[in-house]
Design a protein around this motif. Structure first.
Motif, short mmCIF file in Angstrom:
data_model
loop_
_atom_site.label_atom_id
_atom_site.label_comp_id
_atom_site.label_asym_id
_atom_site.label_seq_id
_atom_site.Cartn_x
_atom_site.Cartn_y
_atom_site.Cartn_z
N THR A 136 44.83 33.83 32.71
CA THR A 136 45.91 32.75 33.15
C THR A 136 45.62 31.57 33.97
N SER A 137 44.32 31.84 34.38
CA SER A 137 43.74 30.60 35.04
C SER A 137 42.42 30.20 34.51
N CYS A 138 41.98 29.20 34.59
CA CYS A 138 40.60 28.92 34.10
C CYS A 138 39.97 27.43 34.76
N ARG A 139 38.90 27.30 34.19
CA ARG A 139 37.95 26.15 34.84
C ARG A 139 37.87 25.46 33.64
N TYR A 140 38.33 24.08 33.68
CA TYR A 140 38.03 23.03 32.70
C TYR A 140 36.60 22.31 32.83
N SER A 141 36.25 21.32 31.67
CA SER A 141 35.34 20.78 32.08
C SER A 141 35.28 19.43 32.95
N ARG A 142 34.16 18.88 33.43
CA ARG A 142 34.68 17.90 34.24
C ARG A 142 35.52 16.73 33.68
N ALA A 143 35.34 16.48 32.50
CA ALA A 143 36.29 15.16 32.10
C ALA A 143 37.62 15.71 31.86
N VAL A 144 37.94 16.83 31.79
CA VAL A 144 39.40 17.41 31.91
C VAL A 144 39.88 17.31 33.43
N ARG A 145 38.99 17.92 34.47
CA ARG A 145 39.21 17.91 35.69
C ARG A 145 39.61 16.55 36.30
N GLU A 146 38.82 15.56 35.55
CA GLU A 146 39.13 14.17 36.16
C GLU A 146 40.56 13.57 35.65
N GLU A 147 40.92 13.92 34.60
CA GLU A 147 41.97 13.57 34.28
C GLU A 147 43.14 14.22 34.78
#
Length: 199
Positions: A128-139
């Protein structure tokens, strides 16, 4: 097969981690077949169809009709925008919209796919929670819920779609500009997706 670079990453056997983890958790081996032209895909086979690319698919009208017939005739699709590329994302969403019979519905934190309660007591993995790649986190700095959309034919789920990369992400390898997930999140989501139609 389609014109949107469906072959991307195939030389790396990128589904190996998913097959291995699925076998460990479920005790079932996933058999991966060869890519097929859309016109040769018939309702009922294969059990699960993977659709992946990083550009617009450019499907012909006959190819679109074949995929729609597969999805409305008992088939199940796991689709993703490879590397999280927006060209594929836009094209896939348009394919669903133009079908007139299929829809996309974002999953919530209570959705069985994300809680791990796949169907009728089938235990998947909670994600139900996850860690995204850097590009997604920046967006999207605050994004933690997996971005998965159910593909629906009426009220029935006939597949899942991710606008962010899953299969390459599941290897744990890095790639510049990839819009996807961390390895564990991608593996968990893929295992749950394959559980749904192979129960």
């Amino acid at each position: 097969k389609h014109e949107g670079n469906y072959r991307m990453g195939l030389q790396y056997e990128i589904l190996g981690q998913v097959v291995e983890q699925f076998q460990k958790k479920i005790g079932v081996t996933l058999a991966i077949g060869e890519a097929q032209d859309a016109e040769s895909i018939m309702p009922g086979t294969p059990d699960v169809l993977r659709v992946r690319g990083d550009q617009a698919m450019k499907l012909t009208e006959d190819q679109k009709k074949s995929l729609i017939a597969y999805l409305t005739g008992g088939g199940f699709v796991i689709a993703e925008a490879g590397m999280g590329r927006k060209g594929f994302d836009e094209d896939f969403r348009k394919f669903i919209e133009d079908s007139k019979v299929l829809t996309l519905e974002p999953l919530t934190a209570e959705s069985p796919l994300l809680t791990g309660q796949i169907d009728e007591g089938i235990e998947g993995i909670e994600v139900t929670s996850c860690r995204y790649s850097r590009a997604v986190r920046e967006e999207n700095p605050g994004l933690v819920l997996p971005t998965i959309l159910a593909i629906k034919n009426g009220s029935k789920i006939v597949g899942y779609y991710s606008p962010y990369d899953l299969i390459y992400s599941s290897t744990g390898y890095t790639a510049y500009g990839i819009r996807g997930y961390d390895k564990n999140s991608a593996l968990a989501l893929l295992i749950n997706m394959f559980l749904k139609p192979t129960k």
